[in-house]
Design a protein around this motif. Structure first.
Motif, short mmCIF file in Angstrom:
data_model
loop_
_atom_site.label_atom_id
_atom_site.label_comp_id
_atom_site.label_asym_id
_atom_site.label_seq_id
_atom_site.Cartn_x
_atom_site.Cartn_y
_atom_site.Cartn_z
N GLU A 61 -46.16 -48.80 -30.85
CA GLU A 61 -46.25 -50.24 -31.47
C GLU A 61 -44.62 -50.46 -30.27
OE1 GLU A 61 -47.20 -52.88 -33.48
OE2 GLU A 61 -49.09 -52.03 -33.19
N ARG A 67 -38.06 -55.02 -37.27
CA ARG A 67 -38.98 -54.34 -37.24
C ARG A 67 -38.68 -52.64 -36.29
NH1 ARG A 67 -44.10 -55.46 -35.69
NH2 ARG A 67 -43.97 -58.09 -36.97
N VAL A 91 -39.57 -58.21 -42.62
CA VAL A 91 -39.20 -57.17 -41.24
C VAL A 91 -39.49 -58.03 -40.25
CG1 VAL A 91 -40.91 -55.04 -40.45
CG2 VAL A 91 -38.76 -55.28 -43.13
N ASN A 92 -41.19 -58.77 -40.38
CA ASN A 92 -41.46 -59.78 -39.68
C ASN A 92 -40.50 -60.66 -38.56
OD1 ASN A 92 -44.02 -58.18 -39.39
ND2 ASN A 92 -44.15 -58.79 -40.98
N GLY A 102 -48.41 -56.95 -40.31
CA GLY A 102 -47.94 -58.01 -39.43
C GLY A 102 -47.73 -58.75 -38.30
N SER A 142 -46.04 -53.00 -43.80
CA SER A 142 -45.39 -54.56 -43.23
C SER A 142 -45.62 -54.61 -41.70
CB SER A 142 -44.14 -54.22 -43.62
OG SER A 142 -43.84 -54.27 -45.28
N LEU A 143 -45.67 -53.51 -41.11
CA LEU A 143 -46.25 -53.28 -39.75
C LEU A 143 -47.76 -53.81 -39.68
CD1 LEU A 143 -43.82 -50.68 -38.46
CD2 LEU A 143 -42.82 -53.32 -37.92
N ARG A 183 -43.94 -53.98 -28.03
CA ARG A 183 -42.80 -54.91 -28.72
C ARG A 183 -41.67 -55.12 -27.61
NH1 ARG A 183 -45.00 -58.69 -32.33
NH2 ARG A 183 -46.44 -56.55 -33.68
#
Length: 269
Positions: free
Chosen positions: A113, A198, A191-192, A45, A41-42, A117
């Protein structure tokens, strides 16, 4: 291989014990696949939205083929536990080195990450591309392949420890990946969509990375502690999200109004 040979592989499912073993192993494989889904997912994304579904399908398909390939070369997989050399009074095997490398990769990836972020301001080029630090499709797939090797090895060794029949192990792996395919999109979008989720997912990957490093150094840590801690954190964050939603549109209370007749009686002439 004839049809009779194929059917003979499924004769094991005639017993209740086989079905119980299949259900238990499938459930365990799904739980172990949580790591895969979170990382998937990460990583996907950061791709353009049009490429994300394809990247998820490719990533999970590769995970399935790697797991089945390792199952059918089970003798080689179990040979990975043989000691290669000794360092700091610990005998390292090929499995230890794979887990150690995968853990260090996860730690570096999650830390980078999280820093990107939380600390890095998006540039004008990033905003034009639709987000912060967009990655290429090939780079995303390469990262997924690297972690698929680590997670697949962990998954297959667990399967071998729980079941002795190849038919049960391969069926459980296929069912687990199908379940992951069904829910990976919804989990990834969720999640996104929520920044706090996240960060929570990145924290989960940090813990998994530390766990893999510990396993590679010969220190066994029960994954149940990690999953319980993350499940508790997820439950708390879901409650916070619900409360924030309610606070966004608070109920407006009206002032108490006196009856019109009472106001007339108490009014001064």
């Amino acid at each position: 291989m004839s049809a009779l040979d194929v059917l003979s592989h499924f004769e094991v499912f005639k017993t209740a014990d086989a079905w119980a073993s299949l259900a238990t192993l499938t459930g365990l494989e799904i739980v172990l696949g949580i790591d895969n889904i979170v990382f998937l997912s990460l990583t996907t994304g950061k791709l353009p939205k049009s490429q994300q579904p394809l990247a998820r399908r490719v990533g999970l398909s590769l995970a399935l083929f790697m797991r089945l390939g390792l199952l059918f070369t089970i003798t080689w997989v179990m040979g990975l536990k043989a000691n290669l050399f000794t360092l700091f009074d610990h005998a390292f095997s090929a499995r230890d080195l794979i887990l150690l490398g995968g853990g260090l990769f996860l730690l570096a990836k999650s830390t980078h990450e999280m820093f990107e972020r939380l600390e890095v301001e998006p540039s004008e080029d990033d905003e034009k591309k639709g987000g912060k630090g967009r990655s290429s499709f090939a780079w995303a797939i390469l990262q997924i392949v690297i972690l698929d090797i680590v997670f697949s090895l962990d998954s297959v060794i667990t399967a071998v420890g729980m079941a002795r029949d190849l038919s049960i192990m391969s069926t459980a792996v296929v069912l687990a990946v199908i379940v992951m395919l069904l829910f990976a999109g919804a989990i990834g979008n969720f999640v996104n969509r929520h920044p706090s989720m996240r960060v929570l997912a990145l924290s989960f990957l940090l813990l998994i990375g530390a766990l893999l490093v510990a396993e590679g150094m010969g220190q066994h840590i029960n994954k149940g502690y990690i999953y319980f801690a993350m499940a508790f954190s997820l439950a708390v964050e879901l409650i916070n999200m619900k409360l924030r939603t309610r606070q966004a549109a608070p109920v407006q209370l009206h002032e108490r109004r006196e009856p019109l007749s009472g106001r007339r009686e108490g009014a001064t002439p």
